[in-house]
Design a protein around this motif. Sequence first.
Motif, PDB file in Angstrom:
ATOM      1  N   GLY A 184      -9.502  19.316  -2.927  1.00  0.00           N
ATOM      2  CA  GLY A 184     -10.179  20.291  -3.780  1.00  0.00           C
ATOM      3  C   GLY A 184     -11.641  19.949  -4.026  1.00  0.00           C
ATOM      4  O   GLY A 184     -12.395  20.787  -4.477  1.00  0.00           O
ATOM      5  N   THR A 187      -7.886  11.119 -13.395  1.00  0.00           N
ATOM      6  CA  THR A 187      -9.127  11.336 -12.656  1.00  0.00           C
ATOM      7  C   THR A 187      -9.990  10.082 -12.587  1.00  0.00           C
ATOM      8  O   THR A 187     -10.967  10.053 -11.889  1.00  0.00           O
ATOM      9  N   ILE A 188      -9.627   9.054 -13.334  1.00  0.00           N
ATOM     10  CA  ILE A 188     -10.443   7.833 -13.341  1.00  0.00           C
ATOM     11  C   ILE A 188      -9.621   6.658 -12.849  1.00  0.00           C
ATOM     12  O   ILE A 188      -8.502   6.445 -13.314  1.00  0.00           O
ATOM     13  N   TYR A 189     -10.158   5.950 -11.909  1.00  0.00           N
ATOM     14  CA  TYR A 189      -9.414   4.844 -11.317  1.00  0.00           C
ATOM     15  C   TYR A 189     -10.254   3.584 -11.273  1.00  0.00           C
ATOM     16  O   TYR A 189     -10.476   2.996 -10.233  1.00  0.00           O
ATOM     17  N   PRO A 231      -1.726  12.819  -9.946  1.00  0.00           N
ATOM     18  CA  PRO A 231      -2.563  14.024  -9.932  1.00  0.00           C
ATOM     19  C   PRO A 231      -3.231  14.311 -11.266  1.00  0.00           C
ATOM     20  O   PRO A 231      -4.264  14.980 -11.311  1.00  0.00           O
ATOM     21  N   LYS A 232      -2.663  13.797 -12.339  1.00  0.00           N
ATOM     22  CA  LYS A 232      -3.244  14.115 -13.646  1.00  0.00           C
ATOM     23  C   LYS A 232      -4.390  13.176 -13.987  1.00  0.00           C
ATOM     24  O   LYS A 232      -5.164  13.431 -14.893  1.00  0.00           O
ATOM     25  N   LEU A 242     -12.636  10.963  -6.780  1.00  0.00           N
ATOM     26  CA  LEU A 242     -11.772  10.182  -7.654  1.00  0.00           C
ATOM     27  C   LEU A 242     -12.273   8.765  -7.818  1.00  0.00           C
ATOM     28  O   LEU A 242     -12.174   8.167  -8.863  1.00  0.00           O
ATOM     29  N   PHE A 302     -11.645  11.236  -2.390  1.00  0.00           N
ATOM     30  CA  PHE A 302     -11.699  12.498  -3.116  1.00  0.00           C
ATOM     31  C   PHE A 302     -10.529  13.402  -2.750  1.00  0.00           C
ATOM     32  O   PHE A 302      -9.836  13.162  -1.759  1.00  0.00           O
ATOM     33  N   THR A 303     -10.311  14.404  -3.582  1.00  0.00           N
ATOM     34  CA  THR A 303      -9.206  15.322  -3.329  1.00  0.00           C
ATOM     35  C   THR A 303      -9.668  16.397  -2.364  1.00  0.00           C
ATOM     36  O   THR A 303     -10.862  16.618  -2.207  1.00  0.00           O
ATOM     37  N   LEU A 349     -12.869  16.992  -5.740  1.00  0.00           N
ATOM     38  CA  LEU A 349     -13.210  16.113  -6.865  1.00  0.00           C
ATOM     39  C   LEU A 349     -13.206  14.657  -6.401  1.00  0.00           C
ATOM     40  O   LEU A 349     -12.245  14.190  -5.802  1.00  0.00           O
TER      41      LEU A 349
END
Lengths: 266, 621
Positions: free
Chosen positions: B11, B104-106, B101-102, B15, B8-9, B13
């Motif tokens: 921040g 969000t789905i991996y 960074p742009k 990931l 996760f970031t 979120l």
Amino acid sequence: MEGMEQWKVQVENWTNQLNQLLGQLLEQVHQVPPAQLYVAIAVLVFTVVVLLSIPLFKRKKSNTIVLTGLSGGGKTVLFYQLRDGSYHQGTVTSMEPNEGTFILRSETTKKGKIKPVHLVDVPGHSRLRPKLEEFLPQAAGLVFVVDALDFLPNCRAVSEYLYDVLTNAYVVKKKIPVLILCNKTEKVTAHTKDFIRKQMEKEIDKLRQSRSVVSAADITNDFTLGVPGAAFTFSQCQNRVTVAEASGLTGDISQVEEFIREHVKP
Amino acid sequence: MLEQLLIFTRGGLILWTCKELGSALRGSPIDTLIRSCLLEERSGLASFNYDAPGAAYTLKWTFHNELGLVFVAVYQRILHLLYVDDLLNMVKREFSEIYDPKRTIYDDFDETFRQLRMEAEARAEELRKSKQVMGKPVSNGKKQGQVNKVGFEGGNKKKSECGVARDGDDAMVKDRKMENGHSNGIHVGIKDPKGNGVVNGKENTVSNNGAFDVNKLQKLRSKGVKKTDTVADKVPKADPKKKNMKKNRVWDDSPAEAKLDFTHPADQNGDQDMHVVAAEQGQSMMDEEENVSSESEVEEDEEVERGSKADAKKGWFSSIFQSIAGKANLERADLEPALKALKDRLMTKNVAEQIAEKLCESVAASLEGKKLASFTRVSSTVQAAMEEALVRILTPRRSIDILRDVHAAKEQNRPYVVVFVGVNGVGKSTNLAKVAYWLLQHKVSVMMAACDTFRSGAVEQLRTHARRLQIPIFEKGYEKDPAVVAKEAIQEATRNGSEVVLVDTAGRMQDNEPLMRALSKLIYLNNPDLVLFVGEALVGNDAVDQLSKFNQRLADLSTSPTTRLIDGILLTKFDTIDDKVGAALSMVYVSGAPVMFVGCGQSYTDLKKLNVKSIVKTLLK
Ligand SMILES: Nc1nc2c(ncn2[C@@H]2O[C@H](COP(=O)(O)OP(=O)(O)OP(=O)(O)O)[C@@H](O)[C@H]2O)c(=O)[nH]1
Ligand SMILES: [Mg+2]
């Protein structure tokens, strides 16, 4: 190290050349009549001033909206709902602010040029509270997210934090509008916004008494809230304080978007 | 088996999580890890234990500071997984390749992870089989500090399920340990006091969580094991200073105390020349705003000097060039000199050595791999990170608005009870009187309870204060059990409508078993609103010992299901320490409790609040 030495030599060469050039330039300048010189300088100064002041005028209207509130209120979920229309795979406690400048998700279908919003999600963990102050100077509006589900056990903590926010020097002086956003309202057990508003007003009323005598040396509570002698209500605040509902999880966030667009005109 | 691995970031979120592992985690180990370990400047530790009903997890983590990512692995504690650190580092390396960074789905990382995990497991298995001691670390990671952690789990062999196979393991681990000066005993433990794992947003109730597991700390201390990592180079090991530990105070020859010290029994007769001070000494300093200019320009020059010293070796040109270009990524070795200087500086400010060490570890963990911004020096980057960390630590986790709490108690028609605890001679009674004076000024009715039934003269001393302040005092002489005296005092206060009861207790050394037991009884019998630890600002390394042992004893001797620990700290003799303000930091770090009052002089008005900004400034000066 050798590379560095070579560098040094080269730089020295450059400085020598520069000095020569400067000398030539000065000589030429001496040959030009002074009147022309003054005009040239005046024109130059004028253009520089104009160029510099353009961004100043632009920046006058801030487009920053700050999300704040206790940890676990759902700020980060909201942030991503506003940006992407999804909270992806969920969130954990934030350690750093989330920041972004974008057009709200719901507006991406609209035509024409829309002014992007600079949204900041400040972590709610009390150790990270000092971070909020960094963003207040540029804030056009403040969204104070409250967990409507788990409200009662946190009522005092929430109110104390809101009190600190409402008495913050920037919020008071610049009359930053505050939206108290009751989040997680998709759950039937969530408290209503009226209940939450009343409870918080009551709590802040009490805080007013204890805080007016002792103000924490670090949080500059230079300002007192409300009207002395009367029970506290949010309507007494200098800045506009409104209450709204939302659910970050289900994406029911229209009231936040309204607030944002009211203070950052599209 | 691994329970879960999350990316996760910073921040917050998420990931990527491993869907294959799937099983939902019990409680909220990740949030607890972040709140009570990573945000408490303990991220330099090797692992974190999380307990909730039906779950005993160990968590390990690693940061990618440049990208702002956190990688956390969760596994059952009984399984000493050997490959977790290895796996985490590989995941970090692979994931940072594809991170954007742009994005969000991996989902595409699933496959990579499966591969990595198999590799890591295979490697661990190989290690287990090979009996001979291996010299080189398994993976080809660039930083030893990270990779060398691999295999440390095996070190805690409580259960020897694996028989022979394990022996080889341990031998290997031991060998590594010696090589790297690592210890495997470093980890925090955590117990969810409420008995359930749901801690979302309940700041108040989890406040105990952050308290350092003193157990571990003690073990660590007594063993003298230090996590040296690459810091190893000749850190001057200050010998355990005991000089600050006070023996019994000789009360008579402390002239400085003269004004408020009524310890000496002779003072009993001094009633005549004693005057009532209730309204005379003016406003308590608690209420005075302190204006500390927050500009830091003043330090600029100094800093330049410091910085230039740090990279003097490299020559001015390279350092200037570097600072303009911005360095590639900060590595541990780059940080080392600056960190060491910072640690030494903290120690000269009387911060306990192990605390300074831990803080530097944590700062290092948060900086390693980061890009140095243009026009900045390593030393100033480190300094800025440390400053942020210090502000975070010293910012109270919960409200310290006592007056508000007093009003809340009053609404429930009960008195607000404060118990003052601490070692001998730190000024408990004197500062109790100052707190009483401050409360009086705010029109709060106060009662004192003389529960120091141990030291002769204690009751009289308190009585003298009570008379001067014209406050009722509840006393039962010296024979009674202090817990019972306190109980009766609270009943009395309820009857006569006193809003606050201030309970004075006997000073006790943290190692004194019978007295600590008595204190624990007092606290559990009376369930006070605030357990206030009174400590001297003079103490250095001993601060850690005092506070952690007090907390430990209170926890161990707890007779009720909910553990009561120290809620707040009153620092005394703050006026005598000049810029050596380190005790404030040590105490807050160890206990997680905020400094609520600071005693700074001899008169009743000399009670202040801790000014976080100025303390941080002083610490880094
Ligand atoms: N039921 C419900 N849960 C929500 C809602 N919004 C967020 N949550 C949950 O609340 C928890 C915390 O959400 P976050 O967005 O991480 O909270 P935060 O305010 O950012 O917390 P910090 O980063 O610690 O300040 C998550 O488990 C979310 O799933 C909502 O609208 N309804
Ligand atoms: Mg968040």
